[in-house]
Scaffold this active site. Sequence first.
Site, PDB file in Angstrom:
ATOM      1  N   ARG A 151       0.602  -0.926   0.044  1.00 33.28           N
ATOM      2  CA  ARG A 151       0.304  -0.354  -0.090  1.00 33.28           C
ATOM      3  C   ARG A 151       0.839   1.219  -0.004  1.00 33.28           C
ATOM      4  O   ARG A 151       1.667   0.542   0.393  1.00 33.28           O
ATOM      5  CB  ARG A 151      -0.649   0.360   1.654  1.00 33.28           C
ATOM      6  N   LYS A 175      -2.254  -2.031   7.869  1.00 31.20           N
ATOM      7  CA  LYS A 175      -3.128  -1.677   8.485  1.00 31.20           C
ATOM      8  C   LYS A 175      -3.318  -2.254   9.885  1.00 31.20           C
ATOM      9  O   LYS A 175      -3.537  -3.213   9.964  1.00 31.20           O
ATOM     10  CB  LYS A 175      -4.585  -1.956   7.955  1.00 31.20           C
TER      11      LYS A 175
END
Length: 300
Positions: A151, A175
């Site tokens: 990401r 995350k």
Amino acid sequence: MKIEMDRDPKVEKYKRYLLLERGLSANSIDAYMTDLQKLLDFMENKGIDMKSVQTVHLEEFLSELHDKDISPRSIARIISGLKSFFRFLVLDKIRPDDPAELVEAPKIGLKLPVVLSVEEIDSLLAVIDVSTAEGTRNYAIIETLYSCGLRISELTNLRFSNLFFKEGFIRVEGKGSKQRLVPISDVAIRKIKDWLYYRNQIPIRKGNEDILFVSSRGKAISRVTVFYYIKRYAEEVGLQKKISPHVFRHSFATHLLERGANIRVIQEMLGHEKITTTEIYTHIDRNFLRQEIIEHHPRS
């Protein structure tokens, strides 16, 4: 006049709940707050208090969003955030009931992500001027995004202390601050080492000493900067696809699947909690297989 969310103790408590209880990243929390502000603005215009909101008010709010041509996918995301917020209010005994419980999200079809072919990625990299510090850094960034399926936030936060080149791995913080080990290709390692020659000549700002990819000012490179360069290179090469840093992550997963990698392995590499999130790439793979069959079948 806008309701100032930062001055509302209920909203501040909700933000802490998202961070500490649900473990969401700062970017995810910002997205939740942006969507919540839309509702607060609506309530302010209608003169409705937080404790007085009913299902009919939420449906009217969503109807207004629809009239503004906000996409069903975005509305579904907003509804998900509102449901989370009102569940919190009930959990914290701020409200006795949940007005969002009966609100239904719009049905949305499967949206397949944009994917680049290996040839398209190579052509994009080929236009980068690697005789400069900027170009060398940007080549290393794109190669790392693609080779490791990162990401954009994982890339901009990548640290020296998380590079294990001898072992062929990097440690990524995803995350919810969850860490995972991701294999890194020899090409990406070589390109990062090329960048280090230039990085060592940049005066690094305090607090950024461990950050791998920095700007010419010695600060961690921003998401916006990475997005800008990727779009610029795509325009130079004439790519017609809608491109972003996330496209390289999609391409990484798709290419692995096309070449026979186990979907559970891909799930681990991408840091997906649920296999259903990774399974979208099986749809891309089926599309790829169908295209190959149609193109090469004697009856086509």
